[in-house]
Motif scaffolding. Structure first.
Motif, short mmCIF file in Angstrom:
data_model
loop_
_atom_site.label_atom_id
_atom_site.label_comp_id
_atom_site.label_asym_id
_atom_site.label_seq_id
_atom_site.Cartn_x
_atom_site.Cartn_y
_atom_site.Cartn_z
N ARG A 1 3.85 -11.19 -5.55
CA ARG A 1 3.77 -10.41 -5.15
C ARG A 1 4.16 -10.14 -3.50
O ARG A 1 2.90 -11.00 -2.29
N VAL A 2 4.85 -9.28 -3.31
CA VAL A 2 5.07 -9.39 -1.43
C VAL A 2 3.76 -8.35 -1.06
O VAL A 2 4.00 -6.68 -0.89
N ASN A 3 3.28 -9.10 0.02
CA ASN A 3 2.45 -7.96 1.06
C ASN A 3 2.34 -7.62 1.45
O ASN A 3 1.83 -6.82 1.96
N ALA B 1 3.85 -3.35 5.48
CA ALA B 1 2.03 -4.17 4.87
C ALA B 1 2.05 -3.34 2.81
O ALA B 1 2.97 -1.94 3.17
N LEU B 2 2.33 -4.07 1.87
CA LEU B 2 2.70 -3.04 0.87
C LEU B 2 1.66 -3.20 0.22
O LEU B 2 0.44 -4.63 0.06
N ASP B 3 0.58 -2.13 -0.47
CA ASP B 3 -0.09 -2.60 -1.38
C ASP B 3 -0.95 -1.93 -2.60
O ASP B 3 0.12 -0.92 -2.79
N ASP B 4 -1.55 -0.55 -3.06
CA ASP B 4 -2.10 -0.34 -4.17
C ASP B 4 -1.27 -0.46 -5.13
O ASP B 4 -0.53 0.27 -5.97
N PHE B 5 -1.72 -2.17 -5.53
CA PHE B 5 0.02 -2.44 -7.05
C PHE B 5 -1.05 -2.11 -8.44
O PHE B 5 -1.63 -2.23 -8.23
N ASP B 6 0.17 -1.37 -8.98
CA ASP B 6 -0.47 -1.32 -10.61
C ASP B 6 0.07 -2.61 -11.21
O ASP B 6 0.73 -2.38 -11.38
N ASP B 7 -1.05 -3.09 -10.90
CA ASP B 7 -0.78 -4.18 -11.80
C ASP B 7 -0.99 -3.94 -13.84
O ASP B 7 -0.34 -4.94 -14.48
N ALA B 8 -1.49 -3.13 -13.64
CA ALA B 8 -1.46 -2.37 -15.48
C ALA B 8 0.05 -2.45 -16.32
O ALA B 8 -0.14 -2.63 -17.15
N ARG C 1 2.08 1.20 -4.51
CA ARG C 1 2.15 2.03 -4.55
C ARG C 1 1.92 3.39 -3.50
O ARG C 1 2.08 4.44 -2.78
N ARG C 2 1.59 1.89 -2.16
CA ARG C 2 1.58 2.78 -0.80
C ARG C 2 2.29 1.41 0.36
O ARG C 2 2.29 0.66 -0.02
N LEU C 3 2.53 2.08 1.36
CA LEU C 3 3.57 1.04 2.42
C LEU C 3 3.37 2.10 3.62
O LEU C 3 3.98 3.12 3.70
N ARG C 4 3.55 0.85 3.59
CA ARG C 4 2.82 0.58 5.67
C ARG C 4 3.73 0.46 6.66
O ARG C 4 3.56 -0.29 6.56
#
Length: 265
Positions: free
Chosen positions: A189-191, A206-213, A220-223
């Motif tokens: 995954r691209v962090n 920065a990419l985070d709050d990934f939906d692993d399910a 779900r969040r990009l900064r």
């Protein structure tokens, strides 16, 4: 017995100790990229990343954007539709949930309808024109890739270096005077993506709050941070639907009757 510390010396000692503790605390708060480990095959890693992020082709979502920038700053709700490779539709809503502005980009062309001032902008899909809604220095295809959790394309780039980084890895691409560092998780995954121009940091995301399910490596969040332009943007997405066909009409926009039309370069 240890001699007592005199008052002046004691104050200096305590001040120095506090400075050391404060410096350590500040260093702990900084969240930089993980330290680099042993080198790995950069070409092979690039192929793995591109294969891992070949899908999905589309995404629609609602969410909110928080923008700190010299122009077009603020907080507002958004509705988003993207399609690879470079089709965008972003609606900005007013506090009552009504459209305040609508931007589309497709086939290298851009249009923006400012409903507050009844002005219709049209021209090439450049970062400058896309920034008329949300300030950012990225091209349309770069935005689409990041919303889909993929590595943005650096034209004519070649992989020159890769290392282990924490539980994942770092991949470096170079094209002319531009360098792109991509920090990846163990599952590819691209962090984080950092783009440099002539050795200076141009922008980073920065990419985070990934939906692993979901089974998809999409954030779900990009900064976004662009230090030279004093831009800070955070986008949070929800109610996401991906992989569904999108109508070609979603990325078309015509000026409404009575709107002022401005052609921009």
């Amino acid at each position: 017995m240890t001699a007592p510390i005199s008052a002046p010396h004691g104050r200096r000692f305590l001040s120095a100790a506090r400075a050391v503790v404060l410096a350590a605390a500040l260093a702990a708060c900084k969240q930089g990229p993980p330290p680099l480990g042993p080198p790995i095959d950069a070409v092979a890693l690039l192929e793995q990343v591109e294969k891992a992020h070949a899908e999905p082709q589309t995404l629609s979502a609602s969410g909110k954007a928080s923008v700190d920038a010299p122009q077009n700053g603020g907080r507002y709700q958004i509705q988003l539709v993207v399609r690879r490779p470079a089709s965008l539709r972003i609606a900005a809503l007013d506090p009552l949930g009504n459209p305040a502005a609508l931007l589309v980009a497709d086939g290298g062309r851009f249009a923006l309808l400012d409903l507050r001032n009844n002005v219709f902008f049209r021209g090439p899909s450049t970062p400058q024109n896309l920034s008329r809604l949300i300030p950012e220095p990225l091209r349309d295809e770069e935005l689409v890739s990041l919303f889909l959790g993929a590595m943005p394309h650096l034209p004519n780039a070649r992989p020159v270096e890769a290392h282990r980084a924490g539980d994942g890895s770092m991949l470096r691409l170079v094209a002319g005077d531009a360098t792109q560092d991509v920090f990846l998780g163990a599952d590819l995954r691209v962090n984080q993506v950092r783009r440099f121009r002539r050795g200076e940091l141009w922008w980073e995301v920065a990419l985070d709050d990934f939906d692993d399910a979901s089974g998809q490596q999409m954030p779900r969040r990009l900064r976004l941070s662009a230090p030279a332009d004093k831009i800070q943007v955070e986008v949070q997405l929800k109610e996401r639907v991906w992989g569904k066909p999108t109508s070609p009409a979603a990325f078309q926009l015509t000026p409404p009757k009575g709107a002022k039309i401005e052609d921009v370069e």
